[in-house]
Design a protein around this motif. Structure first.
Motif, short mmCIF file in Angstrom:
data_model
loop_
_atom_site.label_atom_id
_atom_site.label_comp_id
_atom_site.label_asym_id
_atom_site.label_seq_id
_atom_site.Cartn_x
_atom_site.Cartn_y
_atom_site.Cartn_z
N ILE A 154 0.83 -1.20 0.00
CA ILE A 154 0.00 0.00 0.00
C ILE A 154 0.87 1.25 0.00
N ALA A 155 0.48 2.21 -0.82
CA ALA A 155 1.16 3.52 -0.85
C ALA A 155 0.13 4.59 -0.53
N PRO A 156 0.12 5.08 0.69
CA PRO A 156 -0.82 6.17 1.00
C PRO A 156 -0.44 7.45 0.26
N HIS A 157 -1.47 8.20 -0.14
CA HIS A 157 -1.21 9.51 -0.73
C HIS A 157 -0.94 10.47 0.42
N LEU A 158 0.32 10.75 0.65
CA LEU A 158 0.71 11.50 1.85
C LEU A 158 0.20 12.93 1.86
N TYR A 159 -0.28 13.41 0.69
CA TYR A 159 -0.73 14.80 0.61
C TYR A 159 -2.25 14.91 0.52
N PHE A 160 -2.97 13.85 0.87
CA PHE A 160 -4.41 13.86 0.60
C PHE A 160 -5.16 14.94 1.39
N ARG A 161 -4.54 15.44 2.42
CA ARG A 161 -5.22 16.48 3.23
C ARG A 161 -5.22 17.84 2.55
N GLU A 162 -4.42 17.98 1.51
CA GLU A 162 -4.20 19.31 0.93
C GLU A 162 -5.22 19.68 -0.12
N GLY A 163 -6.40 19.11 -0.02
CA GLY A 163 -7.49 19.55 -0.88
C GLY A 163 -7.59 18.77 -2.17
N PRO A 164 -8.57 19.13 -3.00
CA PRO A 164 -8.82 18.39 -4.23
C PRO A 164 -7.76 18.69 -5.29
N GLY A 165 -7.78 17.88 -6.32
CA GLY A 165 -6.85 18.11 -7.43
C GLY A 165 -6.10 16.85 -7.78
N THR A 166 -5.42 16.91 -8.90
CA THR A 166 -4.61 15.77 -9.30
C THR A 166 -3.39 15.67 -8.39
N ASP A 180 -0.30 15.67 -8.92
CA ASP A 180 0.79 16.61 -9.23
C ASP A 180 0.45 18.02 -8.76
N ASP A 181 -0.81 18.43 -8.94
CA ASP A 181 -1.21 19.77 -8.47
C ASP A 181 -1.17 19.84 -6.94
N VAL A 182 -1.64 18.78 -6.31
CA VAL A 182 -1.61 18.76 -4.83
C VAL A 182 -0.16 18.77 -4.35
N GLY A 183 0.70 18.01 -5.04
CA GLY A 183 2.11 17.98 -4.68
C GLY A 183 2.75 19.35 -4.81
N ALA A 184 2.36 20.09 -5.84
CA ALA A 184 2.91 21.45 -6.03
C ALA A 184 2.48 22.36 -4.89
N ARG A 185 1.24 22.20 -4.43
CA ARG A 185 0.76 23.04 -3.31
C ARG A 185 1.54 22.70 -2.04
N VAL A 186 1.79 21.39 -1.85
CA VAL A 186 2.54 20.98 -0.65
C VAL A 186 3.95 21.56 -0.69
N ARG A 187 4.57 21.51 -1.86
CA ARG A 187 5.92 22.08 -1.99
C ARG A 187 5.91 23.57 -1.67
N ALA A 188 4.94 24.27 -2.24
CA ALA A 188 4.87 25.73 -2.02
C ALA A 188 4.66 26.06 -0.55
N ALA A 189 4.05 25.12 0.18
CA ALA A 189 3.80 25.35 1.61
C ALA A 189 4.95 24.82 2.47
N GLY A 190 6.04 24.40 1.83
CA GLY A 190 7.21 23.96 2.61
C GLY A 190 7.24 22.48 2.91
N GLY A 191 6.41 21.70 2.24
CA GLY A 191 6.46 20.25 2.43
C GLY A 191 5.47 19.75 3.45
N VAL A 192 5.46 18.43 3.61
CA VAL A 192 4.55 17.77 4.54
C VAL A 192 5.29 17.55 5.87
N SER A 193 4.55 17.55 6.96
CA SER A 193 5.23 17.39 8.25
C SER A 193 5.60 15.94 8.50
N ASP A 194 6.69 15.75 9.21
CA ASP A 194 7.11 14.39 9.58
C ASP A 194 6.03 13.68 10.38
N ASP A 195 5.39 14.39 11.29
CA ASP A 195 4.35 13.75 12.12
C ASP A 195 3.22 13.20 11.26
#
Lengths: 111, 252
Positions: free
Chosen positions: B66-78, B80-95
């Motif tokens: 299983i590969a969880p989508h680690l960015y699923f909390r960052e709203g709707p979108g494909t 790659d778009d969600v990943g770009a938003r996460v990057r712009a926000a400084g990444g996902v937290s370790d926790d």
């Protein structure tokens, strides 16, 4: 490498995405693993509107070489555009002289 | 001979950190019998097609994965778009990532065909997350770090609220055996950082094996990148499967 390094540029303009034109105010620029382009690293630019929540973007992922070439072309386009759109100095003087010829009423009498 | 079938799907009810519900890509072998599980951690650009290939590869080799989508909390979108938003926000937290890995482990163990053993593997930033998970979570039976960058943090400015600790500083808490796969041309981690990580593991008496590949840099398993190195990747995958056979096989 995977990093979260992003250069943010405040910009003004519009970008066209799958849902049409949108106002943009920020360019997020980074050089890292791309999502789609078949390079190890790519110069990526995401054009977004942070004022509107930043949920949509117009994205490009470019090879390093093409990114550098694009910078040159942007500068060249601005330079040639500046030259083309500049008001020639004699024309500018002519406009200045014309504006001194008469009042609005006097000009209107000519038509 | 025949190749075994597998079942692959995107789950929308994956329960991760804080009980948040989102998407995960899940594949398991089609044949009956108890199987080990593997949690796959994606790299910083996001939950991409190559990661789904990795999940299916594990299923093909007899693992539920299983590969969880680690960015699923960052709203709707494909992704790659969600990943770009996460990057712009400084990444996902370790926790958040560690909580999602924990949720993925629990999901795999709750399946009726689980043999109870679960491994974790991560690539690039996911390799760092895998190392971190090995140090912070109990119940992992084997960890694979594929070229995880920033396990060692030489510049303290890299630490922040989302990534407050260098994983190397938690090595004492590592309980699972660790496999490390690295390219000698990689810059993050570079050779020196890989050597220092190995020194820390050795000093603390941890169970580990490191494999370093000449002629390879970062992400050399990834067949969608010019970094792909067929020979080194084939050998690296063999090392991964040998390691998991050793540590995740059902005990009699």
């Amino acid at each position: 490498m995977c990093s979260y390094i992003v250069e943010k540029a405040a910009i003004a303009g519009s970008a066209k995405g799958p849902r049409g034109w949108m106002r943009i105010d920020t360019a997020n620029v980074y050089y890292d693993h791309p999502y789609d382009a078949p390079f190890d690293h790519a110069l990526c630019v995401d054009f977004v509107s942070e004022a509107d929540g930043g949920m949509e973007r117009v994205a490009v992922e470019l090879s390093r070489e093409s990114a550098l070439a694009l910078i040159e072309k942007i500068q060249a386009a601005l330079a040639s555009g500046d030259a083309a759109h500049a008001v020639p100095s004699d024309e500018a003087e002519s406009c200045e002289r014309s504006s001194l010829v008469g009042s609005q009423t006097e000009v209107a009498r000519l038509f | 001979m025949s190749y075994p079938g597998l079942i692959a799907e995107t789950l929308s009810f994956f329960k991760g950190h804080n009980g948040d519900t989102g998407e995960a890509y899940y594949a398991r072998p089609g044949q009956s019998g108890r199987v080990p599980g593997v949690v796959v951690i994606h790299h910083a650009p996001g939950w991409d097609e190559w990661i789904t290939e990795v999940v299916r590869k594990f299923a093909h080799h007899g693992y539920a994965s299983i590969a969880p989508h680690l960015y699923f909390r960052e709203g709707p979108g494909t992704p790659d778009d969600v990943g770009a938003r996460v990057r712009a926000a400084g990444g996902v937290s370790d926790d958040s990532v560690i909580g999602d890995v924990k949720g993925a482990m629990e999901f795999l163990r709750s399946q009726p065909n689980s043999n109870g053993k679960v491994g974790v593997i991560g690539f690039c930033s996911g390799g760092r997350h895998a190392y971190l998970a090995g140090c912070k979570l109990s119940g992992i039976d084997a960890v694979v770090d594929c070229w995880g960058g920033s396990v060692i943090v030489d510049d303290p400015k890299q630490l922040n609220a989302k990534r407050p600790v260098a994983p190397i500083d938690l090595t004492e808490k590592l309980t699972a055996p660790l496999l490390g796969i690295f390219g000698n041309d990689d810059q993050n981690p570079n050779r020196d950082q890989v050597n220092r990580t190995e020194e820390a593991l050795k000093k603390l008496g941890k169970s580990y094996e490191f494999h370093r590949y000449d002629g390879a840099g970062h992400a050399f398993f990834n067949s969608t990148r010019t970094a792909f190195r067929a020979e080194q990747a084939a050998d690296g995958w063999n090392k991964v499967f040998a390691f998991y056979r050793k540590h995740l096989a059902t005990t009699a």
